[in-house]
Motif scaffolding. Structure first.
Motif, short mmCIF file in Angstrom:
data_model
loop_
_atom_site.label_atom_id
_atom_site.label_comp_id
_atom_site.label_asym_id
_atom_site.label_seq_id
_atom_site.Cartn_x
_atom_site.Cartn_y
_atom_site.Cartn_z
N ASP A 116 27.88 -34.82 -14.57
CA ASP A 116 28.79 -35.76 -13.92
C ASP A 116 29.74 -35.03 -12.96
O ASP A 116 30.61 -35.67 -12.35
N HIS A 117 29.63 -33.71 -12.89
CA HIS A 117 30.46 -32.92 -11.95
C HIS A 117 31.95 -33.22 -12.12
O HIS A 117 32.71 -33.26 -11.15
N CYS A 118 32.35 -33.48 -13.37
CA CYS A 118 33.75 -33.82 -13.70
C CYS A 118 34.23 -35.03 -12.91
O CYS A 118 35.40 -35.09 -12.48
N GLU A 141 38.02 -39.25 -7.63
CA GLU A 141 38.77 -38.05 -8.05
C GLU A 141 38.02 -37.23 -9.09
O GLU A 141 37.33 -37.76 -9.96
N HIS A 142 38.19 -35.91 -8.99
CA HIS A 142 37.74 -34.97 -10.00
C HIS A 142 38.66 -35.10 -11.22
O HIS A 142 39.83 -35.44 -11.09
N HIS A 143 38.16 -34.79 -12.41
CA HIS A 143 38.97 -34.91 -13.63
C HIS A 143 40.26 -34.08 -13.52
O HIS A 143 41.27 -34.43 -14.14
N PHE A 167 43.74 -25.41 -4.31
CA PHE A 167 42.38 -24.91 -4.16
C PHE A 167 42.15 -23.74 -5.11
O PHE A 167 43.09 -23.23 -5.72
N SER A 168 40.88 -23.34 -5.28
CA SER A 168 40.50 -22.28 -6.24
C SER A 168 39.86 -21.10 -5.53
O SER A 168 39.00 -21.29 -4.66
N GLY A 169 40.24 -19.90 -5.94
CA GLY A 169 39.69 -18.70 -5.33
C GLY A 169 38.20 -18.54 -5.58
O GLY A 169 37.46 -18.10 -4.70
N ALA A 189 21.98 -34.86 -10.00
CA ALA A 189 21.72 -33.46 -9.65
C ALA A 189 22.51 -33.18 -8.38
O ALA A 189 22.82 -34.09 -7.62
N ARG A 190 22.91 -31.93 -8.18
CA ARG A 190 23.68 -31.61 -6.99
C ARG A 190 23.33 -30.25 -6.45
O ARG A 190 23.37 -29.27 -7.20
N ALA A 191 22.92 -30.22 -5.17
CA ALA A 191 22.71 -28.95 -4.46
C ALA A 191 23.94 -28.75 -3.58
O ALA A 191 24.37 -29.66 -2.88
N HIS A 243 40.35 -33.89 -0.81
CA HIS A 243 40.08 -33.70 0.62
C HIS A 243 38.59 -33.92 0.84
O HIS A 243 38.17 -34.65 1.72
N VAL A 244 37.76 -33.26 0.00
CA VAL A 244 36.30 -33.44 0.08
C VAL A 244 35.80 -33.68 -1.34
O VAL A 244 36.15 -32.94 -2.26
N SER A 245 34.98 -34.71 -1.51
CA SER A 245 34.47 -35.05 -2.84
C SER A 245 33.41 -34.05 -3.29
O SER A 245 32.50 -33.71 -2.52
N VAL A 302 47.01 -33.15 -2.22
CA VAL A 302 45.62 -33.08 -1.78
C VAL A 302 44.89 -32.00 -2.58
O VAL A 302 45.33 -30.84 -2.64
N ASP A 303 43.77 -32.40 -3.19
CA ASP A 303 42.91 -31.49 -3.93
C ASP A 303 41.89 -30.94 -2.94
O ASP A 303 40.97 -31.66 -2.55
N GLY A 304 42.09 -29.69 -2.54
CA GLY A 304 41.26 -29.09 -1.50
C GLY A 304 40.23 -28.10 -2.01
O GLY A 304 39.76 -27.22 -1.27
N ALA A 305 39.83 -28.25 -3.30
CA ALA A 305 38.92 -27.28 -3.92
C ALA A 305 37.60 -27.18 -3.16
O ALA A 305 36.99 -26.12 -3.07
N GLN A 306 37.14 -28.33 -2.59
CA GLN A 306 35.87 -28.35 -1.84
C GLN A 306 36.10 -28.39 -0.34
O GLN A 306 35.22 -28.80 0.41
C1 LIG Z 1 37.15 -31.39 -6.10
C2 LIG Z 1 37.46 -30.46 -7.23
N1 LIG Z 1 38.71 -30.45 -7.75
C3 LIG Z 1 39.05 -29.63 -8.77
C4 LIG Z 1 38.12 -28.76 -9.31
C5 LIG Z 1 38.57 -27.85 -10.44
O1 LIG Z 1 38.53 -26.53 -9.99
P1 LIG Z 1 38.80 -25.37 -11.07
O2 LIG Z 1 37.73 -25.53 -12.08
O3 LIG Z 1 38.71 -24.09 -10.29
O4 LIG Z 1 40.18 -25.66 -11.62
C6 LIG Z 1 36.80 -28.74 -8.82
C7 LIG Z 1 35.79 -27.79 -9.42
N2 LIG Z 1 34.47 -28.13 -9.16
C8 LIG Z 1 33.63 -28.49 -10.25
C9 LIG Z 1 33.42 -27.37 -11.22
O5 LIG Z 1 31.97 -27.20 -11.29
N3 LIG Z 1 31.35 -28.09 -10.42
C10 LIG Z 1 32.27 -28.81 -9.74
O6 LIG Z 1 32.05 -29.57 -8.84
C11 LIG Z 1 36.46 -29.60 -7.76
O7 LIG Z 1 35.22 -29.61 -7.23
#
Ligand SMILES: Cc1ncc(COP(=O)(O)O)c(CN[C@@H]2CONC2=O)c1O
Length: 409
Positions: A365-367, A123-125, A223-225, A381-383, A173-175, A200-204
């Motif tokens: 650590d990409h959160c 999980e993301h933070h 998700f994020s715009g 590192a992440r591309a 949804h996607v790491s 479900v965290d669908g940001a990615q």
């Molecule tokens: C899976 C996932 N969840 C939540 C977030 C939080 O999104 P917001 O910052 O828009 O609230 C991110 C942001 N991705 C991080 C931010 O920078 N690099 C990343 O991978 C993410 O990748």
């Protein structure tokens, strides 16, 4: 890739022409935020130039125009992810706020000792810290579905960990670190078989592939715009209508009410009940334009393009035994991002050498610090790729990695 015409798309993103010390920027940090096409920038400028006003149907033309645009932006975004209309689509600031909205408005009110919250180790933070803290404040227990050696969720463990005491399963949804595409429909089934909600965290995922929240049967989906060619300052929270109806509001104030007396207040209809104060008007209009832009390209074409770039990057990196890659080796099991380390070079040093060659990647650590602890690395590192990236840019990444290799040899 033959999925889409990246060269034509690049014409919509003038920022990609920028040069640093004579080298054209190679932007490979799309997991953090994507660039915005002229169409999105122009839509936001058009709003501010020609019909800027506060919303919720003020008594003048400009407010009516702004209100209709803002309300219809909800319809556009709702349809994009398969929600049933604007009532199921709350605009937040970002994914993080969407997670916090549900954690505060539902979690704090409904959870208590003996209840369980099930997360994953990847999980993301935004979800991990949020639900961890809600667990501490309510007495609910927090459990983590393990990640296997090759970067997948341990679904046998998941089936055992989700029990009749589980009230919320919150999963990616996607790491954003491993790239792993998780079986969210299967996890939703397991959660629902135990009368638990699933968030479900669908940001990615929403920016990068077709998403249908009804198909997944998610109770909440965020998700994020800014990760999908839209502006910062707007995110989407999908919630099943009946669940949002039953929930307490997240923030109180204007616009989220219909009637207020000194003694009490009555809440506004969905989704406005969850949008207190002056909402993210320009951002919401920009997000709707981003959705139209992505739909013109086609979400499955975007998925295939990113898979092709991930495959190309994995193949190029596999040529070297000093590059450690994290996440599934099968590109069809991952999104368009690759986290890795170069032996003997700290990720921050690597990223700064990349930067000397105008290659923009992320390091850290990409959160997902607990995941990095589990991987046994302090940072990676992440591309991460998007619609305008090309295999030539991955070649530029590999050349820059090679210059780091020479420097530290
Ligand atoms: C899976 C996932 N969840 C939540 C977030 C939080 O999104 P917001 O910052 O828009 O609230 C991110 C942001 N991705 C991080 C931010 O920078 N690099 C990343 O991978 C993410 O990748």
């Amino acid at each position: 890739s033959d999925a889409l015409d990246a060269a034509r798309i690049r014409e919509d993103f003038p920022i990609l022409e920028r040069e640093f010390d004579g080298e054209q920027v190679v932007y490979l940090d799309n997991g953090a935020t994507t660039q915005k096409p002229n169409q999105v920038i122009d839509a936001i400028a058009d709003y501010y130039r020609n019909y800027n006003a506060n919303v919720h149907r003020g008594i003048h033309h400009l407010s009516q125009e702004a209100s209709i645009a803002y309300e219809e932006a909800h319809d556009t975004v709702a349809e994009f992810v398969g929600a049933d209309g604007r009532e199921e689509m709350v605009f937040t600031k970002n994914t993080t706020e969407a997670e916090n909205l549900v954690a505060y408005a539902w979690g704090l009110n409904e959870l208590g000792p003996g209840d369980e919250i099930v997360l994953t180790e990847m999980e993301h933070h935004a979800s991990l810290v949020t639900w961890q803290q809600i667990g501490q404040r309510t007495g609910a227990d927090v459990k983590y579905i393990p990640v296997t050696e090759d970067g997948y969720l341990d679904m046998d463990a998941a089936a055992e960990m989700i029990t009749d005491d589980t009230e919320m399963v919150s999963v990616l949804h996607v790491s954003n670190t491993l790239g792993t595409v998780n079986p969210v429909s299967e996890l939703a089934d397991i959660a629902h078989n135990h009368d638990s909600y699933i968030f479900v965290d669908g940001a990615q995922a929403v920016p990068n592939r077709p998403v249908d929240v009804k198909d997944i049967d998610a109770d909440f989906y965020a998700f994020s715009g800014h990760k999908m060619a839209g502006p910062t300052g707007v995110g989407g929270l999908y919630g099943k209508r009946e669940i949002l109806e039953a929930m307490e509001p997240f923030q109180y104030g204007g616009d989220m009410i219909t009637k207020v007396t000194f003694e009490e207040a009555k809440w506004n209809d969905l989704p406005w009940k969850f949008e207190a104060g002056t909402p993210v008007i320009a951002q919401g209009i920009g997000l709707a334009e981003a959705v139209e832009y992505l739909e013109d390209i086609g979400m499955d074409a975007i998925r295939r393009h990113e898979e092709a770039l991930a495959e190309y990057a994995l193949d190029r990196m596999a040529e070297f035994d000093d590059i450690e890659i994290y996440g599934p080796t099968d590109p069809t099991d991952r999104g368009g991002l690759v986290a890795f380390n170069l032996d003997g070079v700290h990720a921050h040093d690597l990223a700064s050498i990349m930067n000397d060659h105008a290659v923009a990647i992320r390091a850290g650590d990409h959160c997902t610090q607990p995941l990095h602890d589990k991987l046994g690395v302090a940072a990676s590192a992440r591309a991460s790729f998007y619609v305008y990236n090309t295999t030539d840019e991955i070649d530029a990444l590999m050349d820059a990695i090679d210059s780091a290799r020479q420097l530290f040899a």
